[in-house]
Design a protein around this motif. Structure first.
Motif, mmCIF file in Angstrom:
data_model
loop_
_atom_site.group_PDB
_atom_site.id
_atom_site.type_symbol
_atom_site.label_atom_id
_atom_site.label_comp_id
_atom_site.label_asym_id
_atom_site.label_seq_id
_atom_site.Cartn_x
_atom_site.Cartn_y
_atom_site.Cartn_z
ATOM 1 N N UNK A 241 26.450 4.413 -8.610
ATOM 2 C CA UNK A 241 25.685 4.158 -9.838
ATOM 3 C C UNK A 241 25.290 5.505 -10.446
ATOM 4 N N UNK A 242 25.596 5.677 -11.704
ATOM 5 C CA UNK A 242 25.155 6.882 -12.411
ATOM 6 C C UNK A 242 24.336 6.465 -13.621
ATOM 7 N N UNK B 240 12.983 11.185 -8.833
ATOM 8 C CA UNK B 240 12.632 10.985 -7.415
ATOM 9 C C UNK B 240 13.737 10.189 -6.746
ATOM 10 N N UNK B 241 14.087 10.577 -5.562
ATOM 11 C CA UNK B 241 15.046 9.783 -4.785
ATOM 12 C C UNK B 241 14.479 9.518 -3.400
ATOM 13 N N UNK B 242 14.457 8.252 -3.050
ATOM 14 C CA UNK B 242 14.024 7.886 -1.689
ATOM 15 C C UNK B 242 15.160 7.132 -1.029
ATOM 16 N N UNK B 243 15.505 7.523 0.164
ATOM 17 C CA UNK B 243 16.563 6.793 0.867
ATOM 18 C C UNK B 243 16.171 6.624 2.321
ATOM 19 N N UNK C 134 23.313 8.448 -8.630
ATOM 20 C CA UNK C 134 23.041 9.699 -9.309
ATOM 21 C C UNK C 134 22.220 9.458 -10.568
ATOM 22 N N UNK C 135 21.123 10.166 -10.669
ATOM 23 C CA UNK C 135 20.321 10.084 -11.884
ATOM 24 C C UNK C 135 20.373 11.429 -12.557
ATOM 25 N N UNK D 280 20.117 13.671 -7.595
ATOM 26 C CA UNK D 280 19.311 13.687 -8.812
ATOM 27 C C UNK D 280 19.566 15.020 -9.493
ATOM 28 N N UNK D 281 19.833 14.954 -10.780
ATOM 29 C CA UNK D 281 20.197 16.172 -11.496
ATOM 30 C C UNK D 281 19.346 16.281 -12.748
#
Lengths: 306, 252
Positions: free
Chosen positions: A201-202, A270-273, A231-232, A260-261
């Motif tokens: 997903x972008x 923010x990215x949480x995994x 990817x954001x 994240x870019x």
């Protein structure tokens, strides 16, 4: 005519029991099965390639379009291009979904390529369900590609669900957001046996004050494998939040690649995994309420994927 | 109703076997409130978990209403109407408070009954019913929901592991009343692990544990008077047994 298998598939992928209310286009084994248009929603067959154009007039509110696909023939590869043009100030629900009943030994594949153009200040809820069944040994393959162009002030909710049944899937989703546009992507996936699932997903946040949320919940069982790449991209003042959560069981494999870019200093991303198995305390707690170990596990997974 | 016979519980660690519970013998009567108290690490929670079946004793027997349940699973014990409220309750993504109460209830509860259970633990049902039992809840909120899930079950034997932890003073009185009501209306035998005076006040019997052993089974007055004596000793540091003015570790 729709037979019992078709109806069961329809019910699963589109939450409908028979022919749906509102506009619809049912595609079966590579051909149009039936169609209904309304005053505000037109459906036209594409002339250059297989597929349809769905045209929704501006100011259409509280209407729905169903575009389910049924594949019940074995050994079929069906590629379909569907385009959705949503006017301005609309509020609509679009339900797509593909069900495969493969009782043969050959591979059955459906590649749904959907592109959406969402006009200014429109709200679109897009629900996509994937489902496979059938006693045959033939593979059930679904490779959806979905792109969204969301104009100023538009709001898109994307719900993607795939529970068991599909042997192989590569899902590509791309969203471009303009000024004040917003997207919420909710993805739910369960794989088992030797199934493989990949989701990319972008989200491109081009416009000022655009915002995006990706919520992914998945369960990997048996020998199945899953791969996620979210990817954001923030090209303007924007907010993005990705939550990627997987429960891993048995001998399954899960790979989660966060990206994240930011290309603007006002982009907040923010990215949480997380990947983990079911905590034993959760099982114990539910057992202490009278559930068996298996019921407890099912309850936890059901809640997680709800 | 519950009999613990010669219960021993050892765990293996890198440094060898550690004995957590030593030769515990207890006989709990029907429709009574027992409060287990004692210092940290004295084996209180382990004892509770052995009763619920979360831990298996190394030796000894557990008899519940004449039935030997030593080898019963957690589920089997739950079905005999034994319940346990965790000291540190687990969270569940996607499971709502009302779902958990529904799972806990033997018979379908209507909305007002579910509300009541939540109000018993000092939570506004409207605010919490549709919240998920996940990390968005505070420790105190989770703890109350945990207690509510046990109250909802209508049990013969209910064990609460430090129910006061994380619960504010305002809600505490209500909780004490709830325990009392549970015991009076539903004839539930309660085993509460606690250090709280208000909870100790509910006790028919206080079980005092120390170093994995039952040191004493006594009544609340004796324990309470001992606490107040120790309180005085603390206030007046001159009489502190640990030594006045010295930098010493105190368990209290």
């Amino acid at each position: 005519m729709l037979n019992a298998i078709d109806k069961k598939i329809l019910e699963t992928v589109a939450d409908i029991h028979d022919v749906p209310q509102g506009a619809y286009n049912i595609r079966k084994n590579g051909k149009g099965e039936s169609r209904k248009t309304t005053k505000n929603i037109d459906i036209v067959t594409k002339t250059d390639k297989p597929g349809i154009d769905v045209i929704i007039k501006s100011n259409t509110k509280n209407e729905s379009v169903h575009v389910p696909v049924i594949l019940s023939a074995t050994g079929l590869t069906d590629v379909v291009y569907n385009s959705f043009f949503v006017g301005e100030n609309c509020d609509v629900v679009i339900v797509a979904g593909c069900g495969i009943h493969n009782s043969g030994c050959a591979k059955t594949q459906h590649d749904g390529i959907h592109d959406f153009h969402v006009g200014k200040n429109s709200h679109v809820k897009y629900i996509e369900k994937h489902y496979g069944e059938g006693e045959g040994t033939g593979g059930k393959v679904l490779n959806p590609k979905t792109t969204f162009e969301v104009e100023d002030g538009g709001f898109v909710e994307l719900e993607m669900v795939q529970i068991k049944g599909v042997d192989n899937t590569i899902r590509d989703t791309e969203v471009t957001l303009h000024k004040n546009a917003r997207v919420i992507v909710t993805e739910k996936l369960l794989t088992y046996l030797n199934q493989e699932a990949e989701s990319n997903i972008t989200v491109d946040m081009e416009g000022e004050n655009s915002s995006a949320q990706i919520i992914s919940r998945s369960v990997a069982q048996g020998n199945s494998s899953q791969k996620y790449h979210f990817n954001m991209v923030g090209n303007n003042k924007c907010k993005g939040h990705t939550q990627c959560d997987a429960i891993i069981m048995d001998n399954a494999k899960v790979v989660s690649i966060p990206e994240i870019s930011a290309f603007n200093s006002d982009a907040q991303l923010i990215h949480e995994a997380a990947i983990g198995k079911i905590a034993s305390e959760q099982i114990i707690k539910l057992m202490s309420l009278g559930l068996t170990e298996k019921e407890a596990e099912e309850t936890i997974l059901e809640g997680f994927l709800k | 109703m519950l009999e613990l016979k010669n219960i021993n519980f050892d765990v293996e660690t890198e440094g060898g076997n550690v004995s957590i519970l030593k030769n515990i013998n207890l006989n709990l009567d029907e429709n009574k409130i027992y409060v287990i108290t004692g210092p940290n690490g004295s084996g209180k929670s382990s004892l509770a978990k052995i009763i619920m079946g979360i831990y298996k004793p190394t030796s000894g027997n557990i008899i519940f209403n004449g039935e030997d349940i030593t080898n019963y699973s957690i589920t089997e014990r739950a079905k005999l109407d034994i319940g346990y409220a965790f000291q540190q309750p687990p969270t569940f993504k996607g499971i709502k408070v009302k779902d958990l109460i529904k799972i806990a209830s033997k018979k379908e509860k209507n909305l007002s009954e579910t509300c009541e259970v939540l109000m018993d633990v000092g939570l506004c049902a409207q605010d919490y019913m549709n919240r998920e039992v996940d990390k968005s809840l505070s420790g105190g909120e989770l703890k109350r929901i945990e207690i509510a899930s046990v109250i909802a079950r209508e049990l013969k034997l209910a064990i609460f592991d430090e129910p006061e932890a994380g619960i504010d003073l305002w809600s505490f009185q209500r909780l004490a009343e709830t325990f009392k009501a549970m015991h009076e209306k539903k004839d539930t035998t309660l085993v509460i692990i606690s250090h709280q005076e208000r909870i100790l006040n509910l006790a028919d019997k206080v079980i005092l544990m120390q170093s994995g052993e039952v040191k004493e089974i006594t009544d609340k007055d004796k324990v309470l008077s001992e606490i107040s004596r120790a309180d005085d000793a603390c206030k007046c540091s001159a009489s502190c047994e640990k030594g006045a003015g010295k930098n010493v570790k105190c368990d209290r």
